[in-house]
Design a protein around this motif. Structure first.
Motif, PDB file in Angstrom:
ATOM      1  N   TRP A   1     -10.544 -30.135  37.164  1.00  0.00           N
ATOM      2  CA  TRP A   1      -9.801 -31.372  36.117  1.00  0.00           C
ATOM      3  C   TRP A   1     -10.681 -31.024  34.600  1.00  0.00           C
ATOM      4  O   TRP A   1     -10.630 -31.040  33.700  1.00  0.00           O
ATOM      5  N   LEU A   2     -12.002 -31.833  35.005  1.00  0.00           N
ATOM      6  CA  LEU A   2     -12.750 -32.471  33.889  1.00  0.00           C
ATOM      7  C   LEU A   2     -13.486 -30.956  33.663  1.00  0.00           C
ATOM      8  O   LEU A   2     -13.765 -30.933  31.726  1.00  0.00           O
ATOM      9  N   LEU A   3     -14.162 -29.602  33.608  1.00  0.00           N
ATOM     10  CA  LEU A   3     -14.316 -28.836  33.434  1.00  0.00           C
ATOM     11  C   LEU A   3     -13.400 -28.157  32.638  1.00  0.00           C
ATOM     12  O   LEU A   3     -13.450 -27.685  31.376  1.00  0.00           O
ATOM     13  N   ALA A   4     -11.528 -27.855  33.043  1.00  0.00           N
ATOM     14  CA  ALA A   4     -10.815 -27.454  31.724  1.00  0.00           C
ATOM     15  C   ALA A   4     -10.699 -27.689  31.131  1.00  0.00           C
ATOM     16  O   ALA A   4     -10.747 -27.607  29.478  1.00  0.00           O
ATOM     17  N   LEU A   5     -10.861 -29.931  30.888  1.00  0.00           N
ATOM     18  CA  LEU A   5     -10.361 -30.573  29.301  1.00  0.00           C
ATOM     19  C   LEU A   5     -11.797 -30.006  29.171  1.00  0.00           C
ATOM     20  O   LEU A   5     -11.280 -29.877  27.734  1.00  0.00           O
ATOM     21  N   ALA A   6     -12.826 -29.654  29.350  1.00  0.00           N
ATOM     22  CA  ALA A   6     -14.321 -29.549  28.175  1.00  0.00           C
ATOM     23  C   ALA A   6     -14.357 -28.477  28.031  1.00  0.00           C
ATOM     24  O   ALA A   6     -14.211 -28.244  26.717  1.00  0.00           O
ATOM     25  N   ALA A   7     -13.454 -27.516  28.197  1.00  0.00           N
ATOM     26  CA  ALA A   7     -13.650 -26.127  27.698  1.00  0.00           C
ATOM     27  C   ALA A   7     -12.522 -26.184  26.291  1.00  0.00           C
ATOM     28  O   ALA A   7     -12.744 -25.453  25.899  1.00  0.00           O
ATOM     29  N   LEU A   8     -11.243 -26.665  27.778  1.00  0.00           N
ATOM     30  CA  LEU A   8     -10.034 -26.970  25.762  1.00  0.00           C
ATOM     31  C   LEU A   8     -10.985 -27.985  24.696  1.00  0.00           C
ATOM     32  O   LEU A   8     -10.385 -27.342  23.247  1.00  0.00           O
ATOM     33  N   GLY A   9     -11.653 -28.960  25.004  1.00  0.00           N
ATOM     34  CA  GLY A   9     -12.087 -29.633  24.322  1.00  0.00           C
ATOM     35  C   GLY A   9     -13.144 -29.163  23.164  1.00  0.00           C
ATOM     36  O   GLY A   9     -13.435 -28.871  22.171  1.00  0.00           O
ATOM     37  N   ALA A  10     -13.918 -27.507  23.411  1.00  0.00           N
ATOM     38  CA  ALA A  10     -14.517 -27.618  23.049  1.00  0.00           C
ATOM     39  C   ALA A  10     -14.660 -26.343  22.105  1.00  0.00           C
ATOM     40  O   ALA A  10     -14.946 -26.098  20.968  1.00  0.00           O
TER      41      ALA A  10
ATOM     42  N   ALA B   1     -15.849 -22.459  38.256  1.00  0.00           N
ATOM     43  CA  ALA B   1     -15.816 -23.299  37.294  1.00  0.00           C
ATOM     44  C   ALA B   1     -15.416 -22.355  36.305  1.00  0.00           C
ATOM     45  O   ALA B   1     -14.959 -23.102  35.169  1.00  0.00           O
ATOM     46  N   ILE B   2     -15.514 -20.784  36.900  1.00  0.00           N
ATOM     47  CA  ILE B   2     -15.196 -20.495  35.691  1.00  0.00           C
ATOM     48  C   ILE B   2     -13.518 -20.059  35.149  1.00  0.00           C
ATOM     49  O   ILE B   2     -13.276 -20.475  33.740  1.00  0.00           O
ATOM     50  N   SER B   3     -13.060 -20.653  36.504  1.00  0.00           N
ATOM     51  CA  SER B   3     -11.607 -20.493  36.159  1.00  0.00           C
ATOM     52  C   SER B   3     -11.433 -21.490  36.138  1.00  0.00           C
ATOM     53  O   SER B   3     -10.044 -21.695  35.204  1.00  0.00           O
ATOM     54  N   ALA B   4     -12.054 -22.478  36.555  1.00  0.00           N
ATOM     55  CA  ALA B   4     -11.515 -23.983  35.462  1.00  0.00           C
ATOM     56  C   ALA B   4     -11.287 -23.818  34.240  1.00  0.00           C
ATOM     57  O   ALA B   4     -10.506 -24.386  33.714  1.00  0.00           O
ATOM     58  N   ALA B   5     -12.750 -23.308  34.112  1.00  0.00           N
ATOM     59  CA  ALA B   5     -12.734 -23.407  32.521  1.00  0.00           C
ATOM     60  C   ALA B   5     -11.502 -22.998  31.896  1.00  0.00           C
ATOM     61  O   ALA B   5     -11.091 -22.873  30.451  1.00  0.00           O
ATOM     62  N   VAL B   6     -11.325 -21.412  32.538  1.00  0.00           N
ATOM     63  CA  VAL B   6     -10.135 -20.523  31.893  1.00  0.00           C
ATOM     64  C   VAL B   6      -9.566 -21.431  31.583  1.00  0.00           C
ATOM     65  O   VAL B   6      -8.085 -21.175  30.077  1.00  0.00           O
TER      66      VAL B   6
ATOM     67  N   VAL C   1      -5.791 -23.329  40.659  1.00  0.00           N
ATOM     68  CA  VAL C   1      -7.677 -23.620  40.313  1.00  0.00           C
ATOM     69  C   VAL C   1      -7.852 -24.825  40.274  1.00  0.00           C
ATOM     70  O   VAL C   1      -8.777 -25.219  41.525  1.00  0.00           O
ATOM     71  N   LEU C   2      -7.326 -25.600  39.629  1.00  0.00           N
ATOM     72  CA  LEU C   2      -7.577 -27.305  39.454  1.00  0.00           C
ATOM     73  C   LEU C   2      -7.330 -28.061  40.742  1.00  0.00           C
ATOM     74  O   LEU C   2      -6.707 -28.795  40.316  1.00  0.00           O
ATOM     75  N   ARG C   3      -8.206 -27.971  41.627  1.00  0.00           N
ATOM     76  CA  ARG C   3      -8.302 -28.774  42.846  1.00  0.00           C
ATOM     77  C   ARG C   3      -9.697 -29.381  43.064  1.00  0.00           C
ATOM     78  O   ARG C   3     -10.078 -29.628  43.545  1.00  0.00           O
ATOM     79  N   GLY C   4      -8.637 -30.279  42.986  1.00  0.00           N
ATOM     80  CA  GLY C   4     -10.383 -31.787  42.909  1.00  0.00           C
ATOM     81  C   GLY C   4     -11.005 -32.290  41.223  1.00  0.00           C
ATOM     82  O   GLY C   4     -10.090 -31.781  39.888  1.00  0.00           O
ATOM     83  N   TRP C   5     -10.914 -33.673  40.716  1.00  0.00           N
ATOM     84  CA  TRP C   5     -11.649 -33.967  39.491  1.00  0.00           C
ATOM     85  C   TRP C   5     -12.446 -32.893  38.924  1.00  0.00           C
ATOM     86  O   TRP C   5     -12.535 -32.684  37.405  1.00  0.00           O
ATOM     87  N   PRO C   6     -13.662 -32.340  39.568  1.00  0.00           N
ATOM     88  CA  PRO C   6     -14.743 -31.823  39.105  1.00  0.00           C
ATOM     89  C   PRO C   6     -13.873 -30.919  38.187  1.00  0.00           C
ATOM     90  O   PRO C   6     -14.416 -30.565  36.808  1.00  0.00           O
TER      91      PRO C   6
ATOM     92  N   ALA D   1      -5.023 -23.433  27.807  1.00  0.00           N
ATOM     93  CA  ALA D   1      -4.476 -24.307  26.904  1.00  0.00           C
ATOM     94  C   ALA D   1      -4.723 -24.591  25.194  1.00  0.00           C
ATOM     95  O   ALA D   1      -3.542 -24.860  24.403  1.00  0.00           O
ATOM     96  N   SER D   2      -6.183 -23.823  25.135  1.00  0.00           N
ATOM     97  CA  SER D   2      -6.200 -23.730  23.619  1.00  0.00           C
ATOM     98  C   SER D   2      -5.824 -22.877  23.225  1.00  0.00           C
ATOM     99  O   SER D   2      -5.168 -23.465  21.599  1.00  0.00           O
ATOM    100  N   LEU D   3      -5.343 -21.919  23.848  1.00  0.00           N
ATOM    101  CA  LEU D   3      -5.087 -20.447  22.749  1.00  0.00           C
ATOM    102  C   LEU D   3      -3.089 -21.220  22.888  1.00  0.00           C
ATOM    103  O   LEU D   3      -2.915 -21.131  21.528  1.00  0.00           O
TER     104      LEU D   3
END
Length: 476
Positions: A157-166, A403-408, A150-155, A413-415
């Motif tokens: 990756w940023l969404l995934a990291l933001a979801a983890l942090g949130a 975007a949802i897939s990236a956040a997932v 899923v994570l193909r491109g910095w946007p 990772a949070s889990l």
């Protein structure tokens, strides 16, 4: 006449009759052997229905899978429901989806009774002590596998990291998914190339792995048609939809009304019998919400379940939640059944039917959660099936789903971090590391990441290691 012996002929005017007894027996056997998560379950259905039995064509199978992947809920169970509905109307869908779940539910209830009765015995505790660090590695591996795709491109990756942090900061799971969808809508407008199909959404064809390792192509069964064969299927590419699969506004309204009634009547009964503030009523409402938010599979919604059952309500302990996932990984059926097992333990803990009927209370809680978790999936398929052609391939859905897939990825990772904290530091950071658990987690991670071993193999080996440690007196 066997399906693979059907001679080449023009597409039939109607869907050929597939014997109900044969189809329903197949769905029962599938429910009993559907280990390996959604990828393995979909691969098994593909092998049996497309290649061996020739009941449905590759294109029709993938068309149904594409639709199921857009929905919240367990896609493998929804796919079984869809195919059963296509073959044998509403009854076929209910039977196919129900039998996909029922064997795992029965087994989990038996395991639940054993867990609450003997879970503290040294050998049983040792088995679970070995499985829990393996589960932590399995969840981390799931995040890694999804991230690679899923994570193909910095946007993204940023969404995934933001979801983890949130999530680590305590933001509710629905807010994370909603924020990701809004970010996808905005990203699809400002940078469509980064949020298009090529940016991160895999095709349904890429979701069908081999049933037992190897390359991504599914080999035909030995008794099925040869590779490259063009023999027609019973439901082929050109077979028109049967009458019940054609859109009807009246049928859509009646299906939605029936689904609403099947949700509202049990909820009303729970409120009338036990009270609006009872554990059972709150479980029913909570898992109704959870069932509508399970984009990305069970691993994605488990942080939300953790937030509700462990942190907000206290129905189960962190240890019991991890044990639920450990046992859920070893049983057939959708992984979201983990929630059903956790509900059984929660019903036992909370004595929802009184202290003298804890087992019955656990079973009732599990049944409530089972109903609320899977009812929306049946409604989505039975109501939306005739609309599949209208929804398939709409580009405006691509960016939010990407975007949802990236956040997932960040959610999973949070889990993994939450599980790791409780498994490796069971007494908190001040209590030091559990080095036996750490060793098992590292070994499980190596088996998964480096050697590509299966989930069941890793869990079995880890459970054996935990039992041996318990016998040696190394597990407290």
């Amino acid at each position: 006449m066997e399906p693979h012996q059907i001679a080449s002929a023009p597409p039939p005017a109607t869907v050929p009759a597939i014997p109900r007894r044969e189809a329903w027996w197949f769905w029962l056997r599938l429910g009993c052997v559907s280990f390996g998560g959604p990828a393995g379950q979909i691969a098994l259905m593909h092998r049996e229905l497309v290649e061996r039995r020739r009941w449905i064509s590759e294109r029709r199978f993938l068309h149904a899978l594409n639709y199921c992947m857009l929905l919240p809920g367990p896609e493998a169970q929804q796919l079984a429901t869809y195919l059963g509905w296509l073959m044998h109307r509403t009854a076929g869908g209910v039977v196919a989806g129900g039998l996909f779940v029922l064997p795992g539910f029965v087994l989990l209830m038996l395991l639940g009774a054993a867990y609450v009765t003997w879970g503290e015995l040294p050998v049983v505790a040792g088995l679970l002590h070995g499985v829990k660090p393996a589960v932590t590695a399995i969840v981390a591996h799931a995040a890694w596998r999804l991230g690679r795709r899923v994570l193909r491109g910095w946007p993204l990756w940023l969404l995934a990291l933001a979801a983890l942090g949130a999530l680590r900061a305590g933001l509710p799971y629905p807010a994370v998914i909603g924020g990701a969808a809004l970010a996808g809508l905005l990203g699809g407008w400002l940078a469509p190339a980064r949020f298009g199909v090529e940016a991160g959404t895999a095709s349904a064809a890429g979701q069908i792995p081999p049933a037992s390792g190897g390359s991504a192509a599914v080999a035909p069964a030995a008794d099925g048609p040869a590779s490259g064969a063009t023999l027609p299927c019973l439901i082929d590419d050109g077979t028109p939809p049967p009458p019940h699969a054609r859109f009807s506004a009246a049928r859509l309204a009646s299906t939605l009304a029936a689904g609403l009634a099947l949700w509202a009547l049990p909820m009303a009964a729970l409120v009338l019998v036990f009270g609006a503030g009872s554990v059972l009523a709150r479980m029913g409402l909570f898992f109704t919400r959870a069932s509508l938010l399970t984009f990305g599979g069970a691993y994605a919604v488990l942080p939300y379940v953790w937030q509700g059952m462990v942190e907000a309500e206290g129905w189960v302990t962190p240890r019991q939640m991890i044990d639920s996932l450990a046992l859920g990984e070893t049983t057939p059926g959708p992984l979201v059944m983990v929630s059903v097992f956790a509900a059984f333990v929660g019903g036992w803990n909370q004595a929802v039917l009184g202290p003298q009927a804890r087992l019955a209370g656990g079973l009732l809680a599990a049944t409530v959660v089972l109903w609320m978790t899977f009812l929306p999936s049946f409604v989505f398929i039975l109501a939306g099936g005739p609309l599949v052609e209208a929804t398939h391939g709409r580009e405006r859905l691509t960016a939010p789903l990407t975007a949802i897939s990236a956040a997932v990825v960040g959610v999973i990772a949070s889990l993994a971090l939450a599980f790791g904290a409780h498994v490796l530091w069971p007494a908190g950071l001040a209590g030091g590391v559990d080095w036996t658990a750490a060793g098992i987690a590292v070994a499980a991670a190596l088996a998964l990441f480096r050697f590509g071993r299966g989930v069941i193999e890793v869990i079995a080996a880890s459970a054996l290691a935990g039992a041996l440690l318990a016998i040696a007196g190394r597990v407290v």
